[in-house]
Design a protein around this motif. Structure first.
Motif, short mmCIF file in Angstrom:
data_model
loop_
_atom_site.label_atom_id
_atom_site.label_comp_id
_atom_site.label_asym_id
_atom_site.label_seq_id
_atom_site.Cartn_x
_atom_site.Cartn_y
_atom_site.Cartn_z
N VAL A 147 -2.59 -1.46 -1.84
CA VAL A 147 -2.98 -1.34 -0.54
C VAL A 147 -4.63 -2.07 -0.36
CG1 VAL A 147 -3.71 -0.05 1.39
CG2 VAL A 147 -1.71 0.59 -0.01
N ARG A 148 -5.33 -2.01 -1.11
CA ARG A 148 -6.69 -2.63 -0.98
C ARG A 148 -6.58 -4.06 -0.93
NH1 ARG A 148 -11.13 -0.40 -0.22
NH2 ARG A 148 -11.72 1.86 -0.81
N GLU A 149 -5.90 -4.65 -2.14
CA GLU A 149 -5.59 -6.15 -2.15
C GLU A 149 -4.80 -6.48 -0.90
OE1 GLU A 149 -3.43 -6.48 -5.71
OE2 GLU A 149 -5.32 -6.04 -7.04
N HIS A 150 -3.89 -5.78 -0.50
CA HIS A 150 -3.38 -6.36 0.84
C HIS A 150 -4.33 -6.28 2.09
CE1 HIS A 150 -0.38 -6.54 3.97
NE2 HIS A 150 -0.92 -5.67 4.70
N PHE A 151 -5.12 -5.35 2.20
CA PHE A 151 -5.74 -5.29 3.27
C PHE A 151 -6.88 -6.41 3.11
CE2 PHE A 151 -9.42 -3.91 5.85
CZ PHE A 151 -9.04 -3.47 7.14
N GLU A 152 -7.43 -6.84 1.92
CA GLU A 152 -8.33 -8.02 1.71
C GLU A 152 -7.78 -9.10 2.14
OE1 GLU A 152 -9.74 -7.54 -2.28
OE2 GLU A 152 -10.85 -5.75 -1.91
N GLU A 153 -6.48 -9.36 1.96
CA GLU A 153 -5.88 -10.61 2.19
C GLU A 153 -5.30 -10.68 3.61
OE1 GLU A 153 -2.56 -11.01 -0.46
OE2 GLU A 153 -3.68 -11.18 -2.12
N SER A 154 -4.93 -9.64 4.23
CA SER A 154 -4.25 -9.65 5.66
C SER A 154 -5.17 -8.93 6.57
CB SER A 154 -2.86 -9.27 5.60
OG SER A 154 -3.06 -7.61 5.24
N ASN A 155 -5.90 -8.23 6.25
CA ASN A 155 -6.75 -7.11 7.30
C ASN A 155 -5.64 -6.51 8.31
OD1 ASN A 155 -9.31 -6.30 7.98
ND2 ASN A 155 -9.21 -7.68 10.04
N SER A 156 -4.60 -6.11 7.66
CA SER A 156 -3.47 -5.55 8.57
C SER A 156 -3.40 -4.09 8.00
CB SER A 156 -2.22 -6.03 8.43
OG SER A 156 -1.08 -5.41 9.04
N LEU A 157 -3.50 -3.14 9.04
CA LEU A 157 -3.36 -1.73 8.91
C LEU A 157 -1.78 -1.37 8.63
CD1 LEU A 157 -6.10 -0.06 10.89
CD2 LEU A 157 -5.96 -0.37 8.54
N GLN A 158 -1.17 -2.21 9.12
CA GLN A 158 0.39 -1.75 9.26
C GLN A 158 0.95 -1.93 7.87
OE1 GLN A 158 3.28 -4.84 10.80
NE2 GLN A 158 4.26 -3.24 11.86
N GLY A 159 0.47 -2.89 7.13
CA GLY A 159 1.11 -3.25 5.90
C GLY A 159 0.54 -1.91 4.87
N ILE A 160 -0.53 -0.97 5.26
CA ILE A 160 -0.84 0.20 4.54
C ILE A 160 0.43 1.28 4.41
CG2 ILE A 160 -2.42 2.18 4.45
CD1 ILE A 160 -4.46 0.29 5.39
N ASP A 161 0.77 1.48 5.58
CA ASP A 161 2.11 2.48 5.69
C ASP A 161 3.28 1.80 4.96
OD1 ASP A 161 0.57 4.20 7.30
OD2 ASP A 161 1.33 3.41 9.20
N ILE A 162 3.56 0.37 5.05
CA ILE A 162 4.82 -0.02 4.33
C ILE A 162 4.58 -0.04 3.18
CG2 ILE A 162 5.87 -2.20 3.89
CD1 ILE A 162 5.39 -3.05 6.71
N ILE A 163 3.42 -0.32 2.28
CA ILE A 163 3.24 -0.25 0.99
C ILE A 163 3.28 1.37 0.44
CG2 ILE A 163 1.69 -0.50 -0.95
CD1 ILE A 163 0.62 -3.02 0.63
N PHE A 164 2.59 2.12 1.26
CA PHE A 164 2.71 3.66 0.69
C PHE A 164 4.01 4.07 0.69
CE2 PHE A 164 -2.08 4.05 1.16
CZ PHE A 164 -2.38 4.07 -0.26
N ASP A 165 4.84 3.77 1.76
CA ASP A 165 6.07 4.44 2.22
C ASP A 165 7.04 3.88 1.02
OD1 ASP A 165 5.40 5.73 4.38
OD2 ASP A 165 6.42 4.16 5.57
N ARG A 166 6.91 2.57 0.55
CA ARG A 166 7.82 1.93 -0.48
C ARG A 166 7.31 2.75 -1.81
NH1 ARG A 166 6.67 -3.20 0.16
NH2 ARG A 166 5.18 -3.22 -1.79
N LYS A 167 5.94 2.76 -2.15
CA LYS A 167 5.62 3.31 -3.27
C LYS A 167 6.10 4.96 -3.51
CE LYS A 167 3.14 0.36 -5.50
NZ LYS A 167 3.44 -0.03 -6.97
N TYR A 168 6.08 5.54 -2.23
CA TYR A 168 6.54 6.99 -2.40
C TYR A 168 8.07 7.19 -2.85
CZ TYR A 168 8.57 11.15 -0.09
OH TYR A 168 9.32 12.46 0.20
N LEU A 169 8.98 6.23 -2.28
CA LEU A 169 10.31 6.25 -2.67
C LEU A 169 10.44 5.89 -4.08
CD1 LEU A 169 12.14 4.72 0.42
CD2 LEU A 169 11.67 6.99 -0.10
#
Length: 331
Positions: A147-169
């Motif tokens: 999530v940290r790497e994604h945010f550093e690249e995109s500055n997008s909060l939406q991607g945080i939910d997507i990554i954590f939801d996928r990791k949860y499953l």
């Protein structure tokens, strides 16, 4: 303390089942004439001891605290803690979402923390801040790092939910495989399938593109992800026709209207279908299914109580509330 066996734990589970609210009681709440009657009934349950004088300010906290106390008691006795965590993991990932966003935005979202039985608020905040173990399993640390790497690249909060939801499953599937209980693994795979179906249907309604949905859907279910993606830019009717060719055909048939799946009923149907897996737990005395059934029943009870109380407060009709309520596990 000596770790209990399931044979020793399950009598406690049976006692806790007796504290579950009956379907008849739920119907009394649903048919209540006014909010005062709702409060009187609720105060007479096991949740009453957690309430303050202000019912509407404290009923949500009462639901959470009762669930937290049950989890705490079971964690002390369970032979394999992963059995509890597979049920409370949704809280863990909820906490990660909230607290990672708080850290990135320099905000305080501590009040959003939900007890999961394993990882404290400070443990999670430390892991987010330092990237060190802090008692968290590797899969959670890896999720935080991604999530940290994604945010550093995109500055997008939406991607945080997507990554954590996928990791949860992904984590659900891996932990179920470790527990090695065939019925549980089947339940988890079905849960992932229903989650993917719901997200695909929502994606169609929201006119999402295939590339976006490819990042959202999980590859851990029994329905191939690529087959669901084929319908993202086509339509709900075509998705419905495809689902009729899967093992869930009979399950979804009751919520198909005009050859299209009823999206508003899909999540409720998924919960009811997964609850049915635990009916076999009533006859088991040695494995983890009874405790899983109890935790599932408690979660469903909490959803239904919240729905009734909130629904009545905002003026929903009895029928509107009833059609959203989940079926309960009957011990």
């Amino acid at each position: 303390m000596k770790q209990s066996t399931y044979h020793e734990l399950n009598p406690l589970v049976r006692l806790k089942e007796l504290e579950l609210l009956s379907p008849e009681f739920m119907m009394r709440m649903l048919k209540s004439e006014d909010l005062t009657e709702i409060e009187t009934l609720f105060r007479g349950t096991i949740y009453g001891e957690y309430l303050t004088d202000d019912f509407y300010e404290s009923f949500e906290a009462a639901l959470r605290q009762a669930q937290a106390d049950l989890i705490t008691e079971l964690v002390k006795m369970i032979p394999d803690p992963n059995v509890i965590w597979i049920c409370t993991m949704r809280h863990t990932f909820h906490n990660l979402k909230a607290l990672v966003k708080a850290d990135l935005l320099d905000k305080n979202f501590d009040e959003l923390y939900i007890y999961d039985g394993f990882y404290t608020l400070e443990q999670i905040k430390t892991a987010i801040r330092t990237g060190q173990a802090s008692g968290l399993p590797d899969i959670l640390l890896e999720s935080i790092q991604e999530v940290r790497e994604h945010f550093e690249e995109s500055n997008s909060l939406q991607g945080i939910d997507i990554i954590f939801d996928r990791k949860y499953l992904y984590s659900q599937r891996k932990i179920a495989e470790q527990i090695n209980e065939p019925a549980l693994l089947e339940e988890v795979i079905s849960f992932i399938d229903f989650t993917n179906i719901v997200m695909t249907a929502r994606g169609i309604k929201q006119k999402r593109k295939r590339n976006f949905m490819s990042t959202v859907l999980s590859s851990q279910g029994s329905i191939p992800k690529e087959e669901l993606l084929d319908y993202v830019e086509v339509g709900l009717e075509q998705l419905t026709n495809y689902l009729r060719t899967t093992s869930y055909s009979e399950v979804i048939e009751p919520i198909i209207q005009n050859n299209t799946i009823n999206l508003s009923q899909l999540e409720r149907l998924g919960d009811d279908y997964l609850t049915s897996f635990y009916e076999t737990a009533q006859t088991q005395a040695f494995g983890p299914l009874p405790v899983l059934a109890l935790l599932n029943a408690k979660a469903i009870e909490t959803k239904n109580l919240r729905l009734i109380i909130t629904g009545k407060r905002v003026g929903l009709t009895e029928e509107q509330i009833r059609e959203r309520m989940r079926e309960t596990y009957a011990p």
